[in-house]
Motif scaffolding. Structure first.
Motif, short mmCIF file in Angstrom:
data_model
loop_
_atom_site.label_atom_id
_atom_site.label_comp_id
_atom_site.label_asym_id
_atom_site.label_seq_id
_atom_site.Cartn_x
_atom_site.Cartn_y
_atom_site.Cartn_z
N UNK A 42 11.66 23.96 23.97
CA UNK A 42 10.92 25.11 23.43
C UNK A 42 9.58 25.37 24.14
N UNK A 43 9.51 25.01 25.41
CA UNK A 43 8.36 25.35 26.25
C UNK A 43 8.90 25.86 27.59
N UNK A 44 8.09 26.62 28.30
CA UNK A 44 8.52 27.17 29.58
C UNK A 44 8.96 26.06 30.53
N UNK A 45 10.09 26.29 31.15
CA UNK A 45 10.60 25.34 32.14
C UNK A 45 11.44 24.22 31.57
N UNK A 46 11.50 24.10 30.26
CA UNK A 46 12.29 23.02 29.65
C UNK A 46 13.78 23.34 29.75
N UNK A 85 23.24 16.62 15.93
CA UNK A 85 21.94 17.28 15.92
C UNK A 85 21.39 17.21 14.49
N UNK A 86 20.10 16.90 14.37
CA UNK A 86 19.41 17.01 13.08
C UNK A 86 18.24 17.96 13.29
N UNK A 87 18.18 18.99 12.48
CA UNK A 87 17.14 20.01 12.64
C UNK A 87 16.16 19.95 11.46
N UNK A 88 14.98 19.39 11.74
CA UNK A 88 13.90 19.33 10.74
C UNK A 88 12.73 20.22 11.17
N UNK A 89 12.91 20.99 12.23
CA UNK A 89 11.80 21.71 12.85
C UNK A 89 11.40 22.94 12.03
N UNK A 90 10.11 23.22 12.03
CA UNK A 90 9.62 24.43 11.37
C UNK A 90 8.21 24.26 10.85
N UNK A 91 7.47 25.34 10.82
CA UNK A 91 6.12 25.36 10.27
C UNK A 91 6.15 24.87 8.82
N UNK A 92 5.24 23.97 8.46
CA UNK A 92 5.20 23.48 7.09
C UNK A 92 4.91 24.61 6.10
N UNK A 93 5.54 24.52 4.92
CA UNK A 93 5.26 25.52 3.89
C UNK A 93 4.01 25.16 3.11
N UNK A 94 3.48 23.95 3.32
CA UNK A 94 2.28 23.53 2.61
C UNK A 94 1.05 24.22 3.19
N UNK A 95 0.00 24.30 2.41
CA UNK A 95 -1.23 24.93 2.86
C UNK A 95 -1.82 25.77 1.74
N UNK A 96 -2.99 26.27 1.97
CA UNK A 96 -3.63 27.12 0.97
C UNK A 96 -3.22 28.57 1.21
N UNK A 117 13.52 30.08 15.69
CA UNK A 117 13.47 29.68 17.10
C UNK A 117 14.15 28.33 17.32
N UNK A 118 13.83 27.36 16.47
CA UNK A 118 14.40 26.03 16.64
C UNK A 118 15.91 26.03 16.42
N UNK A 119 16.35 26.72 15.38
CA UNK A 119 17.78 26.73 15.07
C UNK A 119 18.57 27.49 16.13
N UNK A 120 18.03 28.61 16.57
CA UNK A 120 18.69 29.39 17.63
C UNK A 120 18.81 28.57 18.91
N UNK A 121 17.77 27.79 19.24
CA UNK A 121 17.81 26.97 20.45
C UNK A 121 18.84 25.84 20.32
N UNK A 122 18.98 25.26 19.15
CA UNK A 122 19.99 24.22 18.97
C UNK A 122 21.39 24.79 19.14
N UNK A 123 21.61 25.99 18.65
CA UNK A 123 22.92 26.63 18.82
C UNK A 123 23.17 26.91 20.30
N UNK A 124 22.13 27.38 21.01
CA UNK A 124 22.27 27.64 22.45
C UNK A 124 22.61 26.36 23.20
#
Length: 303
Positions: free
Chosen positions: A49-53, A65-76, A92-99
């Motif tokens: 998920x970075x350029x050139x990877x 594959x285990x997908x735990x990626x994503x912005x946390x829902x916690x916060x104010x 983005x993470x899920x689409x990349x795993x499928x790719x």
């Protein structure tokens, strides 16, 4: 068995790493900065998920594959920017795993995709199982449904897909330290009415359940990652106070939580009662089936 984890450096991800390695698995962490991942025997990291990877060139003979990626829902508050990050990061993470799965000659046999019990919506009276249909339209339910739909594209590649709907994960990180802080200061108390349900799971059981579904090919589709004994908020608070040896006496009014957290407050003041019927059906053994045992294990300062 070789498992690749997206989001493997987070709260649950770190516990899952340890669990899989203890089970004799080989683990590869998908990371934007693999140099920050502490390598060990059986544990490697690959840039993604970075350029050139080009992770597809390094992921060899991956079984899961285990997908735990994503912005946390916690916060104010869930601001518009926060909501956008929550949605985009998961897509983005899920689409990349499928790719990646499409590109790999040796495709993983299973995709275990993190999800959330927010799928079901909030209710003070209903009990939700994996068979429950959701008509919820709140933000969290919408995010979860979109995330699951993205993940289910793996089925079109012949990959068994499991949607692990996580409840409130309890551990030394995450939400519990924040929930415990008022009690430690002597001002703890029930949040809102206290009647709302808390469907929780110890972080170790959450990691063990993910490892369990990887190894059990009969399991597919949604599985609730919650302890078999959800509790109402008043019981949760009373038990938390007792474990800490602190009073449970100063209620936090619902209006205050709503002013403080906005839309996110629904998670605390409404809640939902969710039971892990699939885990029970497949005879998963919970180490921490009730809230007192779980809180004592986590909050015991001698551990």
């Amino acid at each position: 068995m070789h498992v690749a984890i997206a989001g493997g450096s987070g709260f649950l991800g770190k516990v899952l790493q340890k669990q899989l390695l203890n089970n004799g698995f080989r683990v590869t962490i998908l990371s934007r900065d693999p140099d920050k991942v502490e390598k060990s025997e059986g544990l490697a990291a690959v840039k993604w998920l970075v350029d050139g990877a080009r992770p597809e060139e390094e992921l060899i003979n991956v079984d899961a594959f285990v997908n735990l990626a994503g912005e946390t829902i916690n916060g104010i508050r869930w601001t518009s920017k926060k909501k956008d990050r929550i949605v985009r990061s998961r897509r983005a993470a899920t689409k990349e795993l499928i790719r990646l799965a499409e590109k790999m000659a040796h495709k993983p046999k299973v995709l275990v995709n993190a999800s959330a019990i927010g799928y079901y919506g909030m209710s003070a009276t209903e009990t939700f199982t994996e068979a429950s249909r959701s008509e919820a339209t709140d933000f969290l339910a919408t995010v979860v449904k979109d995330w699951e739909e993205q993940a289910l594209a793996a089925e079109g590649l012949g990959i068994r897909t499991v949607l692990v709907r996580l409840g409130l994960i309890l551990g030394k990180e995450g939400a519990l330290p924040l929930m415990a802080l008022p009690y430690k200061l002597g001002v703890g108390g029930t949040v809102g009415s206290g009647e709302q349900w808390v469907s929780w799971i110890h972080v170790e059981d959450a990691a063990r359940l993910i490892a369990f579904v990887i190894e059990h090919p009969a399991i597919s589709g949604p599985i609730n990652a919650t302890a078999p004994k959800p509790v109402q908020m008043k019981e949760f608070g009373k038990t938390l106070g007792a474990v800490l040896g602190r009073p449970d006496w100063l209620p936090v009014p619902e209006w205050f939580i709503r002013v403080l957290l906005g839309e996110m407050s629904n998670m605390l003041v409404r809640g939902q009662r969710v039971t892990p019927e699939m885990a029970i059906k497949h005879q998963f053994d919970f180490l921490y089936p009730n809230i007192e045992i779980a809180l004592k294990e986590i909050l015991d300062n001698n551990r």
